[in-house]
Scaffold this active site. Sequence first.
Site, PDB file in Angstrom:
ATOM      1  CG  HIS A 222      -1.762   0.935   1.326  1.00 21.01           C
ATOM      2  ND1 HIS A 222      -3.155   0.674   1.249  1.00 21.01           N
ATOM      3  CD2 HIS A 222      -1.938   2.395   1.367  1.00 21.01           C
ATOM      4  CE1 HIS A 222      -4.061   1.803   1.171  1.00 21.01           C
ATOM      5  NE2 HIS A 222      -3.170   3.035   1.421  1.00 21.01           N
ATOM      6  CB  CYS A 255      -5.101  16.783  -4.553  1.00 19.54           C
ATOM      7  SG  CYS A 255      -4.999  17.815  -6.157  1.00 19.54           S
TER       8      CYS A 255
END
Lengths: 313, 313
Positions: A222, A255
Amino acid sequence: MGTRELGLPQAAPASGLPSRVTIWEVGPRDGLQNEKSIVPVDLKLEFLDRLGEAGLSVLEATSFVSPKWIPQLADAEELLGKLSRRPGVRYPVLVPNERGLQRALAAGCPDIAIFASATETFAERNLNSSLDKQFEMFTPVVTGARDAGVNVRGYLSMCFGDPWEGPVRYDQVVAVGKRLLELGCWQLSLGDTIGVATAGQVEGLLAAFADAGIGPERLAVHFHDTYGQALTNTLTALRFGVSTVDSSAGGLGGCPYAESATGNLATEDLLWTLEGLGVETGVNLDELVATSAWFAEKLGRPSPSRVVNALAG
Amino acid sequence: MGTRELGLPQAAPASGLPSRVTIWEVGPRDGLQNEKSIVPVDLKLEFLDRLGEAGLSVLEATSFVSPKWIPQLADAEELLGKLSRRPGVRYPVLVPNERGLQRALAAGCPDIAIFASATETFAERNLNSSLDKQFEMFTPVVTGARDAGVNVRGYLSMCFGDPWEGPVRYDQVVAVGKRLLELGCWQLSLGDTIGVATAGQVEGLLAAFADAGIGPERLAVHFHDTYGQALTNTLTALRFGVSTVDSSAGGLGGCPYAESATGNLATEDLLWTLEGLGVETGVNLDELVATSAWFAEKLGRPSPSRVVNALAG
């Protein structure tokens, strides 16, 4: 000629890679819990439906944490009640404690995940606990889940670097991971929660797990793209035999131009790599790109996925 | 604890990698020629000076193309005239034709680069030529340069995928590359101009070059991050023995949210990988990040580099 035909067909099937990779799609949970806006439940349901339609076989749907901490996922019961489960698709949910387990069992979830820390400081800060004490919290959750026939995945966070402690020792990560497996978790997801790892560390940690008798078939990875390393680290893990990779559709949850960027690896960027390497995933990239582009529009901000921007931008 | 200490020190020196990598910094040329705004010459000079101060040893300074085509670099003569050359730093310039060579020689450049196409269609579209005919253009340039004691690097573009032809055959790339070397280029920079390659193709092409007797010591790589693959492809090339990598400070020349994104690999993201893997570059990452953050502010837009955003954002 479509953009999709530009470079892919030439790819040599790469040696030393798994022939098939399972993408553990965490966008609806790990992604949305880190988005500023709260997404209406019906939009979440449509998103999940489209992700399944695109061929993703694991969709981490939501989390049974307290709405006080994560209001973005306060609708877990409603979401699972309305969810139309696609045959062959798993919808795991994150469960932080016994209260969460009761909610998950009441909702009829056959798959849950718990979230552990590999470091003392993060256990304190994030779980208000300690490396040892977190197991007191997990034991009844895992035992209760197993007794109910529910599979438990163990997330292990801060496996490479920790914001307070710095680099994390391999043997410490392995020790905590081993306890999670012994407790009854069927898989460990090794998280680079702050995205600082490089390929050498990934090799080092996976080798340390192998030395302890824990092979790549019990492990998933991950990675976060905070420092641009997520895909490189993932490929390194695949070369080591890992065949389950966590990623987030459209890079949801991070983002690069936002301060709070967690920078989840975008599922589309991962898919571009895997398709190019001849590794099967069962996922249709075009459908997934269309879904992430549509969802980014609903969120009112561009997707941080390079592939989504290149193909749908 | 500074962010820079989070994950790096733990990195195992990776096996099978070059101990030192030369970063061929293309930001001032390849980067700026793709920026919308025209940067004043004094700002370019300050940028070059700071890049050299950060420890970069190759700075591709500008290009002697016609100002009609690339107004962003119309100040090549003025820039080189005012440039204070740092000892130990090379300042190569791009030269498209004999006229460009004359300008480069007049400016006293000891290092030039030419730009060739690996595909028929891109040779036609970009160079108004053909695969064969481009060599008629290059021959007098390379010969004239060598006669004047000038080193010539050969850029080979569209080595993996071409927007018109699709995937490019390895043997075709090798054939064109071989001609450039035979003509007198000392190094080939293999470009994935549209950013579509994946790691398997990189291995395949480098193996095809090796089969033709051209080892990694004659090759550099130049990846674009359009589909998020630049760093992964670069690491694959390093594992194959390549030790010169083209990159662009701050990811100049490409913004993932701009339509015309060329997506140059950001030097900082590359550096994070190399430092983590224990590969020497001679570059100070903190100074480089500060420089790119400063320059992004001058350009009035965020840097697409993940590392710049994480450390200076």
